[in-house]
Enzyme design. Structure first.
Site, PDB file in Angstrom:
ATOM      1  CG  ASP A 266      -2.135   0.593   0.853  1.00  0.00           C
ATOM      2  OD1 ASP A 266      -2.112   1.748   0.093  1.00  0.00           O
ATOM      3  OD2 ASP A 266      -3.210   0.680   1.714  1.00  0.00           O
TER       4      ASP A 266
HETATM    5  C1  NOJ Z   1      -4.009   3.876   0.270  1.00  0.00           C
HETATM    6  C2  NOJ Z   1      -5.265   3.035   0.323  1.00  0.00           C
HETATM    7  O1  NOJ Z   1      -5.038   2.256   1.408  1.00  0.00           O
HETATM    8  C3  NOJ Z   1      -5.501   1.919  -0.669  1.00  0.00           C
HETATM    9  O2  NOJ Z   1      -6.679   1.330  -0.655  1.00  0.00           O
HETATM   10  C4  NOJ Z   1      -5.406   2.560  -1.965  1.00  0.00           C
HETATM   11  O3  NOJ Z   1      -5.344   1.615  -3.070  1.00  0.00           O
HETATM   12  C5  NOJ Z   1      -3.836   3.298  -2.138  1.00  0.00           C
HETATM   13  N1  NOJ Z   1      -3.855   4.205  -1.298  1.00  0.00           N
HETATM   14  C6  NOJ Z   1      -3.667   3.823  -3.593  1.00  0.00           C
HETATM   15  O4  NOJ Z   1      -4.440   5.050  -3.750  1.00  0.00           O
END
Ligand code: NOJ
Length: 726
Positions: A266
């Protein structure tokens, strides 16, 4: 494309670049051609950006084509970039939030939402979506429950598969020449929804049994459906951050489930290993994550900066690195990017498909199908066209009804409730009064309800035959980093509601929100309550369809609505205690109960009303001893005056097992359409494998002994019969 041959020709640095994902803003230069943005903060060099293997957050056929074209001019091997983004419940046409879609219990709706979203997103140049998010949720304080399908592992698994098929098509091997679908990414592995206290990014403590039985099944189902990427979660599980969790990523995801795709972190979660206290510096973080099984590092550069040294010193083997890079290159190949690095994205395609009529119609149908009627006293609903209706509250005219994670959705294109109602009845039958605005955040100052507004509200309510009280959270109050300690409506809306109720008119409260709220007061005072969630671009039309009965309500909750926040987490499939509370014996003291509130949630899992009454008759089993399977029959009769879409729910209870099993577990359900006066028999097939669970020795089997089959309209309203396995 011979990937192994390509790999052999790549330098170490080029390989590391394939494992790095950067945000699109970093790819845009200022007028002097100098890369701008948070480069220095991230300790990135323009060269890092120039060689990264994937891009996050760029959209639009033209900008994406430009970035790709520029990149290919410089890439010595002609390896295209892969463009990824969160297309969660729509690209431009916004569907209801995923929690709402799950409440339709109609997995086909999830498939359609994903397929149409992919059609729009791919026209605009995207290749991968960071969806579906399939974190099981039990705590509405956590803002990301809006992205989930709810609290049940079986239902979540069905939805996981439908989303994957919708985004990718049924056969991922066809993606190389099917540029209307895109690769999906199951997230967040694992148990991100188990964040302690509902506070985002917080620690999760989950036993192996609970992880296997509740949190993992939906991710596994996505893997079985061929999902092409998996994203790790921000949290730790039992002390180990998921981003470097070898047991999770290598042992379970890869070896046990046979996942062949790409594993991505993430956003900055790899670098966050340092803040977790699990890595001493970026080098240590890179080492642990790579060894743990992570491949693409999103928005930090621990691997890019340190990978060469790690390999040179033999701390990380080049084979391990090659495996990771191979998965990234295979992803690009499967997407057909080596043949067409643009995958047919073009402004013409964008114009033809984005926000087209077909997509808007689907968004309307799905939104209506997701709404849950929670109360309907005196058959106030459906409304009658000749009634005079006062629409009171900020959501009468608000366009911020799309919810969070709306990709390129545009609030200006959302249909308001007032607009939706206006085409259902004569204009002179409707008045709309906002009363008060909706704050976009709880940290904003409370908005005062002026005397003038109070006067208008009372006047409209007195004029009306019925009031629609349109209230809720602001769309930015649910989503990532939007945890709440209280589940009430914003205070000024609560005050508005009090004024409306004081007018003594029948009130239908329509709720726009992203999580289960504390609805005690609203529920008690309203004659009818409709949970509309954040319904998306066609929200106003869809609510009007439900309120006037042009579409029959079919929504059933997939997440319990707590009585109050003190009950949280409250979910239907919990284990039994040794001292269960018996409501027939309310004075008993030493039992598992609250002394000040009921044990039961205000609205349980599976709950939702029709505009008619359905009677469930006796359950009949084909046999009382299950060998391989048993057939279960239940007869229903529509004893009211309107047709219904009933969701017949089948649960299992195992009264004595090797370990304490849930008091009920959903095992099957069927949605039927039933006319007034009609009698229908529904048949289920219950197989031995449906009763299996994870035993202490790790085996996944069904025990001998007694089982109860419960069937009913929701998890708190069932009747049962029993059978045995010898
Ligand atoms: C953080 C989020 O937790 C995740 O779900 C997302 O896909 C990513 N950022 C990218 O935007």
């Amino acid at each position: 494309m011979d990937i192994n041959c390509l790999l052999k020709s790549m330098t170490l640095r080029e390989k590391l670049a394939q494992l790095t994902q950067l945000e699109s803003s970093l790819f845009t230069a200022d007028e002097n051609g100098v890369l701008t943005g948070p480069l220095s903060v991230m300790e990135l060099t323009p060269e890092d950006v120039g060689c990264a293997g994937s891009v996050l957050g760029a959209t639009g056929a033209e900008p994406i084509r430009r970035i790709q074209e520029q990149h290919l001019k410089n890439d010595p091997h002609g390896i295209p970039l892969v463009f990824m983004m969160d297309v969660i419940h729509g690209y431009r046409t916004i569907f209801p939030i995923p929690l709402a879609i799950a409440c339709s219990w109609n997995t086909e709706y999830a498939r359609i939402c994903a397929e149409l979203s992919a059609a729009e997103a791919t026209a605009a140049g995207l290749h991968v979506t960071f969806a579906p998010m399939m974190d099981l949720v039990r705590d509405p304080r956590w803002g990301r429950v809006m992205e989930s399908a709810g609290e049940d592992p079986y239902l979540n698994s069905l939805f996981a598969q439908s989303y994957v098929y919708g985004y990718q098509g049924e056969n991922p091997d066809e993606l190389s020449h099917d540029n209307r679908h895109m690769a999906a990414c199951i997230k967040h592995i694992a148990a991100y929804g188990a964040a302690e206290s509902g506070r985002d990014y917080n620690t999760a403590e989950v036993s192996d049994y609970t992880l296997r039985e509740f949190y993992l099944p939906a991710y596994k189902a996505a893997v079985e459906a061929g999902v092409m990427l998996a994203m790790t979660s921000f949290n730790t599980i039992n002390g180990i951050p998921s981003t470097m969790n070898k047991k999770l990523l290598r042992d379970i995801l890869r070896n046990e489930w046979g996942f062949q795709g790409t594993i991505i972190s993430d956003w900055t979660s790899l670098q966050e290993l340092i803040a977790h206290g699990a890595a001493s510096d970026k080098r240590d973080a890179a080492q642990k994550a790579l060894q743990g099984g992570l491949e693409i590092e999103m928005m930090s550069n621990c691997i890019l900066q340190n990978g060469e040294e790690l390999v040179r010193k033999g701390v990380v083997s080049e084979e391990l690195l090659d495996d990771a890079v191979r998965h990234v290159l295979e992803l690009k190949e499967k997407l057909g990017l080596f043949e067409d690095p643009y995958r047919g994205a073009s402004p013409e395609r964008e114009r033809a498909v984005i926000g087209c009529k077909e997509h808007r119609e689907a968004a309307r149908k799905i939104a209506a199908g997701s709404m849950v009627v929670l109360k309907n006293e005196g058959d106030l609903l459906p409304l009658k066209r000749e009634q005079r209706i006062a629409v009171i509250g900020p959501y009468g005219t608000a366009r911020h009804i799309l919810g969070n994670w709306i990709c390129r959705g545009d609030e200006n294109e959302a249909v308001t409730l007032y607009e939706g109602l206006s085409v259902k009845t004569e204009k002179e039958n409707i008045r709309v009064v906002k009363g008060v605005d909706c704050r976009s955040s709880f940290s904003d100052p409370m908005i005062p309800l002026t005397d003038e507004a109070v006067r208008e509200v009372k006047e409209a309510a007195e004029w009306a035959d019925a009031v629609i009280l349109a209230v809720g959270e602001h769309s930015d109050m649910s989503g990532e980093a939007r945890s709440r300690a209280f589940l009430d409506l914003p205070e000024e809306q609560q005050k508005l509601a009090e004024i409306v109720f004081s007018c003594q008119k029948p009130v239908v409260t329509v709720l726009f929100n992203g999580r289960p709220l504390d609805l005690r007061y609203i529920s008690e005072k309203s004659a009818a309550v409709v949970e509309a969630w954040f319904p998306g671009s066609e929200g106003g039309n869809a609510v009007a369809d439900i309120l006037y009965g042009d579409i029959l309500p079919q929504g059933r909750l997939t997440m319990s609505f707590p009585y109050c926040v003190g009950q949280v987490p409250v979910y239907y499939n919990h284990g039994a205690t040794g001292r269960p509370y018996d409501p027939k014996n309310p004075e008993e003291r030493y039992v598992s109960r609250y002394t000040d509130i009921p044990n039961e949630p205000l609205y349980p899992f599976g709950y939702g009303l029709n505009y008619t009454d359905i009677a469930y008759k006796e359950i009949i089993l084909s046999e009382n001893v299950l060998k391989d399977s048993v057939k279960v029959f239940v007869t229903l009769e529509n004893i009211g005056n309107r047709a219904a879409n009933e969701t017949v729910q089948l649960y299992i209870k195992q009264p004595a097992a090797e370990r304490v099993r849930p008091v009920l577990s959903l095992k099957a359900y069927q949605q039927i359409f039933i006319q007034p006066g009609e009698v229908q028999t529904v048949q289920f097939l219950l197989e031995r494998e449906n009763l299996a669970y994870r035993h202490m020795d790790g085996s996944f089997t069904a025990d001998s002994g007694k089982y109860e089959v419960h069937i009913g309209a929701n998890s708190a309203d069932t009747q049962s019969v029993s059978f045995i396995i010898e």
